[in-house]
Each structure stands twice: as C-alpha cells, then as structure tokens.
Design a protein around this motif. Structure first.
Motif, PDB file in Angstrom:
ATOM      1  N   GLU A  26       2.190  -0.021 -13.419  1.00  0.00           N
ATOM      2  CA  GLU A  26       0.780   0.198 -12.781  1.00  0.00           C
ATOM      3  C   GLU A  26       0.241  -1.257 -12.361  1.00  0.00           C
ATOM      4  N   ALA A  27       0.036  -1.899 -13.676  1.00  0.00           N
ATOM      5  CA  ALA A  27      -0.690  -3.291 -13.602  1.00  0.00           C
ATOM      6  C   ALA A  27      -0.550  -4.173 -12.738  1.00  0.00           C
ATOM      7  N   ASP A  28       1.258  -4.261 -12.504  1.00  0.00           N
ATOM      8  CA  ASP A  28       1.677  -5.057 -11.550  1.00  0.00           C
ATOM      9  C   ASP A  28       1.453  -4.784 -10.114  1.00  0.00           C
ATOM     10  N   LEU A  29       1.565  -3.253  -9.996  1.00  0.00           N
ATOM     11  CA  LEU A  29       1.467  -2.750  -8.699  1.00  0.00           C
ATOM     12  C   LEU A  29      -0.097  -3.002  -8.062  1.00  0.00           C
ATOM     13  N   ARG A  30      -0.878  -2.790  -8.915  1.00  0.00           N
ATOM     14  CA  ARG A  30      -2.283  -2.904  -8.501  1.00  0.00           C
ATOM     15  C   ARG A  30      -2.564  -4.395  -8.239  1.00  0.00           C
ATOM     16  N   SER A  84       6.426   7.470 -17.999  1.00  0.00           N
ATOM     17  CA  SER A  84       6.160   6.210 -19.013  1.00  0.00           C
ATOM     18  C   SER A  84       6.465   4.848 -18.197  1.00  0.00           C
ATOM     19  N   ALA A  85       7.655   4.925 -17.614  1.00  0.00           N
ATOM     20  CA  ALA A  85       8.228   3.631 -16.929  1.00  0.00           C
ATOM     21  C   ALA A  85       7.469   3.434 -15.826  1.00  0.00           C
ATOM     22  N   LEU A  86       6.922   4.530 -14.853  1.00  0.00           N
ATOM     23  CA  LEU A  86       6.163   4.126 -13.894  1.00  0.00           C
ATOM     24  C   LEU A  86       4.763   3.569 -14.257  1.00  0.00           C
ATOM     25  N   GLN A  87       4.134   4.152 -15.371  1.00  0.00           N
ATOM     26  CA  GLN A  87       3.182   3.773 -15.660  1.00  0.00           C
ATOM     27  C   GLN A  87       2.919   2.223 -16.245  1.00  0.00           C
ATOM     28  N   ALA A  88       3.978   1.848 -16.748  1.00  0.00           N
ATOM     29  CA  ALA A  88       4.209   0.540 -17.072  1.00  0.00           C
ATOM     30  C   ALA A  88       4.248  -0.433 -15.788  1.00  0.00           C
ATOM     31  N   ALA A 113       0.754  -1.317  -0.064  1.00  0.00           N
ATOM     32  CA  ALA A 113      -0.005  -0.068   0.070  1.00  0.00           C
ATOM     33  C   ALA A 113       0.772   1.334  -0.010  1.00  0.00           C
ATOM     34  N   GLU A 114       2.095   1.135   0.741  1.00  0.00           N
ATOM     35  CA  GLU A 114       2.817   2.331   0.877  1.00  0.00           C
ATOM     36  C   GLU A 114       3.458   2.667  -0.402  1.00  0.00           C
ATOM     37  N   SER A 115       3.750   1.393  -1.400  1.00  0.00           N
ATOM     38  CA  SER A 115       4.507   1.525  -2.701  1.00  0.00           C
ATOM     39  C   SER A 115       3.441   2.232  -3.519  1.00  0.00           C
ATOM     40  N   VAL A 116       2.098   1.715  -3.510  1.00  0.00           N
ATOM     41  CA  VAL A 116       1.052   2.287  -4.202  1.00  0.00           C
ATOM     42  C   VAL A 116       1.016   3.879  -3.932  1.00  0.00           C
ATOM     43  N   ILE A 117       0.901   4.198  -2.798  1.00  0.00           N
ATOM     44  CA  ILE A 117       1.009   5.749  -2.341  1.00  0.00           C
ATOM     45  C   ILE A 117       2.012   6.397  -3.009  1.00  0.00           C
ATOM     46  N   ALA A 118       3.308   5.768  -2.846  1.00  0.00           N
ATOM     47  CA  ALA A 118       4.482   6.593  -3.377  1.00  0.00           C
ATOM     48  C   ALA A 118       4.563   6.759  -4.967  1.00  0.00           C
ATOM     49  N   TRP A 119       4.015   5.607  -5.436  1.00  0.00           N
ATOM     50  CA  TRP A 119       3.687   5.578  -6.970  1.00  0.00           C
ATOM     51  C   TRP A 119       2.755   6.708  -7.598  1.00  0.00           C
ATOM     52  N   GLU A 120       1.673   6.825  -6.702  1.00  0.00           N
ATOM     53  CA  GLU A 120       0.521   7.620  -7.323  1.00  0.00           C
ATOM     54  C   GLU A 120       1.111   9.166  -7.047  1.00  0.00           C
ATOM     55  N   LYS A 121       1.845   9.282  -6.034  1.00  0.00           N
ATOM     56  CA  LYS A 121       2.302  10.624  -5.693  1.00  0.00           C
ATOM     57  C   LYS A 121       3.577  11.058  -6.635  1.00  0.00           C
ATOM     58  N   ARG A 122       4.539  10.174  -7.012  1.00  0.00           N
ATOM     59  CA  ARG A 122       5.522  10.431  -7.951  1.00  0.00           C
ATOM     60  C   ARG A 122       4.933  10.785  -9.451  1.00  0.00           C
ATOM     61  N   CYS A 123       3.611   9.813  -9.926  1.00  0.00           N
ATOM     62  CA  CYS A 123       2.969  10.058 -10.960  1.00  0.00           C
ATOM     63  C   CYS A 123       2.430  11.522 -10.976  1.00  0.00           C
ATOM     64  N   ASN A 124       1.859  11.994  -9.784  1.00  0.00           N
ATOM     65  CA  ASN A 124       1.215  13.289  -9.815  1.00  0.00           C
ATOM     66  C   ASN A 124       2.079  14.241 -10.067  1.00  0.00           C
ATOM     67  N   GLU A 125       3.232  14.028  -9.184  1.00  0.00           N
ATOM     68  CA  GLU A 125       4.398  15.282  -9.328  1.00  0.00           C
ATOM     69  C   GLU A 125       4.886  15.461 -10.818  1.00  0.00           C
ATOM     70  N   LEU A 126       5.056  14.151 -11.211  1.00  0.00           N
ATOM     71  CA  LEU A 126       5.656  14.027 -12.774  1.00  0.00           C
ATOM     72  C   LEU A 126       4.613  14.874 -13.752  1.00  0.00           C
ATOM     73  N   THR A 127       3.382  14.355 -13.703  1.00  0.00           N
ATOM     74  CA  THR A 127       2.050  15.078 -14.383  1.00  0.00           C
ATOM     75  C   THR A 127       2.124  16.568 -14.216  1.00  0.00           C
TER      76      THR A 127
END
Ligand code: ZN
Length: 249
Positions: free
Chosen positions: A148-152, A142-146, A52-66
């Motif tokens: 996503e499926a695995d993380l979810r 785009s590396a992070l988005q790749a 769950a922490e990884s997902v939160i960090a992932w979402e945070k970084r995706c938002n920052e990059l966007t």
C-alpha cells in the motif's frame, strides 16, 4: 554621391518588417500548438492513469478479500454452532440409548446417532474448507497491504509529475500569449484578420518564399507566379497561389 532613401525602399523595409513580424507570429502560434499537443499527450498522464488503475484494482481486491474473510469467518462460526447443537443432541441420544431395552428402539436411536455423525462430519469438512479459504485470503491480503505505502507513493508522485509538467506548459503558453498580443498590436488589423482566417483553415498561415518554393506547401511557384509575387506592392503580403498562405518575401 548620396542617394536619398526612396519611398519604394521605405515600403520595402516596412514590408520586410511586417513579414518578419508575421513569421514571428506564426512561430509563436506553432509553439503554442505544439505546447497544447504536448499537454494533451503527456507521458506523465499515461503513467498517472496506469498507477490510478493499479490503485483501483488494489482497492477492489482488498475489498474482495476482506469480504471473503468475513464470509468465511461467519460460515466457520455457523458450522461451529451447528456442530455444538449436534453434539448436545448426540449426547442426549447416547444417554437415551443406555436406558433403552427394546432392540428396535435401540436400532432407531443408533440410526439417528449415525445421521448426526454424518452431519457433523460434513460440517467439519465445510469448516475446514472455509478455514483454508480464510487463511489464503489473509495471506494475500497481508501481501497487498504491504504494497500500500509504495502504491500510494507512486500515485502521489505521478500526480505531482502531471501537475508540474502542466504548470510548466501553462507558464510557457502564458508567455507566448503575452508576446503574441504585442506582435498583433504591431501588425495591421486587416493583415491579422487574413492571417487568422488562413490559420483557421490551414493551421500554418504565414510562410517564407524561398527561391521559388513556398515553405508552407513546399510547392514551387511558376516563374510567372514568382515574378508576380516579387512585383506585388512592396508593403503587401501576397497569397501563395498554390495553398493560399501569406507569403513572406
Ligand atoms: Zn504555399
């Protein structure tokens, strides 16, 4: 010659039976305690927490990059617009320069054009920096988005694992609860009261007397104490003189 079963023997049998039931009750309570402890300390929950922490960090970084990409795009667009304005202004000055005769005026125009060129070059440099930022942010995004499926999928599997283990433990606890009710209803009320009282204080309330040792506190009783326990009324469950637990003979 046949001996009739004496009252003492019947009482002894009753005491044994009650003692055994008491130990079974203790066994169930210990099993329930262990199950609760296991439920509170599930390795599966730690895994879920970490995913769950990884997902939160992932979402945070995706938002920052966007946000970074969007800000870079805005800055580039602004720089392009300003460059366009400078170009228009510069062409106008160039045209003016062709018609100017006075050297002083020509010099002033040339100076103005030079200032514009400087501004234009600064804008170009800034735009290049922003383009670099945008480009590397897009690569990272785009590396992070790749991933996503695995993380979810990991998060979903970790959630399922916790739910399943908790459900199994809960089912075990329900089963223990049912068996416990049956045992409690088969035991004298006052004895259950004593048992609960000691259990609230010591966790384990009923223990076997093995030889001269109480299995609850693992201390030896003196020969006199052992004797007293052995000679206590057959239908009674004495206390351990060391720890106060209910001693089953
Ligand atoms: Zn004891």
């Amino acid at each position: 010659m046949l001996f009739p079963v004496s009252d003492t023997e019947t009482a002894d049998a009753a005491s044994n039976n009650v003692g055994q039931l008491l130990l079974q009750l203790q066994g169930l309570d210990t099993a329930a305690d262990q199950a609760q402890h296991r439920k509170a300390n599930l390795a599966e929950r730690e895994t879920l927490k970490s995913v769950a922490e990884s997902v939160i960090a992932w979402e945070k970084r995706c938002n920052e990059l966007t946000a970074l990409i969007s800000a870079a795009e805005d800055a580039i667009a602004r720089a392009e617009q300003q460059s366009g304005e400078i170009d228009v202004k510069r062409s106008r000055l160039q045209e003016q320069l062709k018609t100017v005769i006075a050297p002083r005026e020509a010099e002033a125009l040339q100076h103005e054009i030079a200032v514009l060129d400087e501004e234009r070059s600064t804008l170009d440099e800034e735009a290049l920096i922003k383009m670099d930022e945008q480009s590397s942010a897009e690569v990272e995004l785009s590396a992070l988005q790749a991933q996503e499926a695995d993380l979810r999928q990991q998060a979903s599997a970790a959630t399922t694992a916790v739910t399943e283990v908790e459900a199994a433990i809960d089912a075990g606890l329900t089963d223990i609860g049912t068996q416990r009710e049956q045992l409690v209803s088969a035991l004298p009320k006052a004895l259950v009261g004593r048992y609960e009282h000691v259990r609230a204080k010591l966790g384990v309330a009923a223990a076997m007397l093995t030889g001269s040792q109480c299995e609850g506190c693992h201390l030896d009783l003196s020969p006199a104490e052992v004797d007293e326990v052995r000679r206590s009324p057959a239908d009674a469950i004495p206390d351990c003189p060391q720890c106060g637990r209910l001693l089953v003979r």
